[in-house]
Design a protein around this motif. Sequence first.
Motif, short mmCIF file in Angstrom:
data_model
loop_
_atom_site.label_atom_id
_atom_site.label_comp_id
_atom_site.label_asym_id
_atom_site.label_seq_id
_atom_site.Cartn_x
_atom_site.Cartn_y
_atom_site.Cartn_z
N ALA A 160 -8.05 1.05 -12.27
CA ALA A 160 -6.77 0.49 -11.85
C ALA A 160 -6.98 -0.49 -10.70
O ALA A 160 -7.90 -0.36 -9.90
CB ALA A 160 -5.84 1.62 -11.42
N ILE A 161 -6.10 -1.49 -10.63
CA ILE A 161 -6.12 -2.44 -9.54
C ILE A 161 -5.31 -1.84 -8.39
O ILE A 161 -4.14 -1.51 -8.55
CB ILE A 161 -5.53 -3.80 -9.97
N LEU A 162 -5.93 -1.70 -7.24
CA LEU A 162 -5.27 -1.09 -6.09
C LEU A 162 -4.38 -2.11 -5.40
O LEU A 162 -4.84 -3.18 -5.00
CB LEU A 162 -6.30 -0.56 -5.10
N GLU A 163 -3.11 -1.77 -5.23
CA GLU A 163 -2.20 -2.67 -4.54
C GLU A 163 -2.44 -2.61 -3.03
O GLU A 163 -2.62 -1.55 -2.45
CB GLU A 163 -0.74 -2.28 -4.83
N PHE A 164 -2.48 -3.77 -2.40
CA PHE A 164 -2.72 -3.85 -0.96
C PHE A 164 -1.56 -3.20 -0.21
O PHE A 164 -0.40 -3.58 -0.39
CB PHE A 164 -2.86 -5.32 -0.54
N ASP A 165 -1.89 -2.20 0.65
CA ASP A 165 -0.84 -1.45 1.35
C ASP A 165 -0.86 -1.66 2.86
O ASP A 165 -0.24 -0.91 3.60
CB ASP A 165 -0.99 0.05 1.05
N GLY A 166 -1.58 -2.68 3.31
CA GLY A 166 -1.64 -2.96 4.74
C GLY A 166 -2.93 -2.51 5.39
O GLY A 166 -3.28 -2.98 6.47
N TYR A 167 -3.65 -1.59 4.73
CA TYR A 167 -4.93 -1.11 5.28
C TYR A 167 -6.05 -1.92 4.64
O TYR A 167 -6.58 -1.57 3.59
CB TYR A 167 -5.10 0.38 5.02
N TYR A 168 -6.41 -3.02 5.29
CA TYR A 168 -7.30 -4.01 4.67
C TYR A 168 -8.67 -3.43 4.31
O TYR A 168 -9.16 -3.63 3.20
CB TYR A 168 -7.49 -5.23 5.58
N ASP A 169 -9.33 -2.74 5.26
CA ASP A 169 -10.70 -2.29 5.02
C ASP A 169 -10.79 -1.37 3.80
O ASP A 169 -11.71 -1.48 2.99
CB ASP A 169 -11.24 -1.56 6.26
N HIS A 170 -9.82 -0.45 3.68
CA HIS A 170 -9.80 0.47 2.54
C HIS A 170 -9.56 -0.30 1.24
O HIS A 170 -10.26 -0.10 0.24
CB HIS A 170 -8.71 1.51 2.76
N TRP A 171 -8.59 -1.20 1.26
CA TRP A 171 -8.27 -2.00 0.08
C TRP A 171 -9.46 -2.86 -0.32
O TRP A 171 -9.82 -2.95 -1.50
CB TRP A 171 -7.04 -2.87 0.35
N ALA A 172 -10.07 -3.52 0.66
CA ALA A 172 -11.18 -4.44 0.37
C ALA A 172 -12.35 -3.70 -0.25
O ALA A 172 -13.00 -4.20 -1.18
CB ALA A 172 -11.61 -5.15 1.65
N MET A 173 -12.64 -2.49 0.24
CA MET A 173 -13.74 -1.70 -0.31
C MET A 173 -13.49 -1.36 -1.77
O MET A 173 -14.37 -1.54 -2.63
CB MET A 173 -13.90 -0.41 0.50
N LEU A 174 -12.27 -0.89 -2.09
CA LEU A 174 -11.96 -0.51 -3.48
C LEU A 174 -11.86 -1.74 -4.38
O LEU A 174 -12.27 -1.70 -5.54
CB LEU A 174 -10.65 0.29 -3.52
N MET A 175 -11.31 -2.84 -3.85
CA MET A 175 -11.19 -4.06 -4.64
C MET A 175 -12.57 -4.64 -4.93
O MET A 175 -12.82 -5.13 -6.04
CB MET A 175 -10.34 -5.09 -3.89
N GLU A 176 -13.47 -4.57 -3.96
CA GLU A 176 -14.84 -5.04 -4.18
C GLU A 176 -15.50 -4.22 -5.29
O GLU A 176 -16.14 -4.77 -6.19
CB GLU A 176 -15.67 -4.94 -2.90
N ASN A 177 -15.33 -2.90 -5.25
CA ASN A 177 -15.90 -2.05 -6.30
C ASN A 177 -15.33 -2.41 -7.67
O ASN A 177 -16.05 -2.43 -8.68
CB ASN A 177 -15.61 -0.58 -6.00
N PHE A 178 -14.01 -2.68 -7.70
CA PHE A 178 -13.37 -3.06 -8.96
C PHE A 178 -13.97 -4.35 -9.51
O PHE A 178 -14.32 -4.45 -10.69
CB PHE A 178 -11.86 -3.22 -8.74
N LEU A 179 -14.11 -5.36 -8.64
CA LEU A 179 -14.63 -6.66 -9.08
C LEU A 179 -16.11 -6.56 -9.46
O LEU A 179 -16.56 -7.24 -10.39
CB LEU A 179 -14.43 -7.71 -7.99
N ARG A 180 -16.85 -5.69 -8.76
CA ARG A 180 -18.25 -5.48 -9.14
C ARG A 180 -18.35 -4.84 -10.52
O ARG A 180 -19.24 -5.16 -11.31
CB ARG A 180 -18.96 -4.62 -8.11
N SER A 181 -17.41 -3.92 -10.81
CA SER A 181 -17.43 -3.27 -12.12
C SER A 181 -17.15 -4.26 -13.24
O SER A 181 -17.57 -4.05 -14.38
CB SER A 181 -16.39 -2.13 -12.16
N LYS A 182 -16.47 -5.35 -12.91
CA LYS A 182 -16.19 -6.41 -13.88
C LYS A 182 -17.25 -7.50 -13.88
O LYS A 182 -17.17 -8.47 -14.65
CB LYS A 182 -14.82 -7.06 -13.55
N GLU A 183 -18.22 -7.36 -12.96
CA GLU A 183 -19.29 -8.36 -12.78
C GLU A 183 -18.74 -9.71 -12.33
O GLU A 183 -19.24 -10.77 -12.71
CB GLU A 183 -20.13 -8.50 -14.06
#
Length: 202
Positions: A10-33
């Motif tokens: 799932a794509i994580l919606e940004f909730d104001g906590y940048y570091d947490h969001w960025a970490m999960l979003m990076e993992n998501f984009l890496r999984s998509k290469e």
Amino acid sequence: MAESSFVQPAILEFDGYYDHWAMLMENFLRSKEYWHLVEAKIPEATRATDLTEVQKKAFEDQKLKDLKVKNYLFQAIDKSISETILKKDTAKDIWDSMKQNHQGTAKVKRAHLQALRKEFEILQMRAGESVNEYFARTLTIANKMRIHGEATPDVTIIEKILRSMTPQFNYVVCSIEESNDVDTLSIDQLHSTLLVHEQSYD
């Protein structure tokens, strides 16, 4: 043949906590290469006459992938924020803008963490507050501290809860401390024990 039950991350919606969001979003984009498109901006278009057919195809392929990453980022970002980055040309431009605007300076982050530490330190169970409510309130603060880089082990949370319950829990708190090694007690175990004690008063 049965259809695959593979579930897309799932794509994580940004909730104001940048570091947490960025970490999960990076993992998501890496999984998509696609992470390389955020790390390195796609090259600017050059004159068509300067490109071979292979180079043109490669460039168009990169542009399409970058567009997909931009789409993922827009899905994760609230409309009020996305309106400020609509004119960003590439996925890297959007990512860099989000980082600049929401990661915050080290000084601001330290101040926020200090405020959370203070809030955690003075935390006390309120009269009439249920065990579930107090656990939720305590864990919310502890998780915010973790997101902001504070190492908050479970034993710290357990010890905090044990010493901040209302007087009606004094007996069960003493019993827990005498019969359990607090270092190995889990938050879930503590929660269930206190719930049983609370229900015995109903």
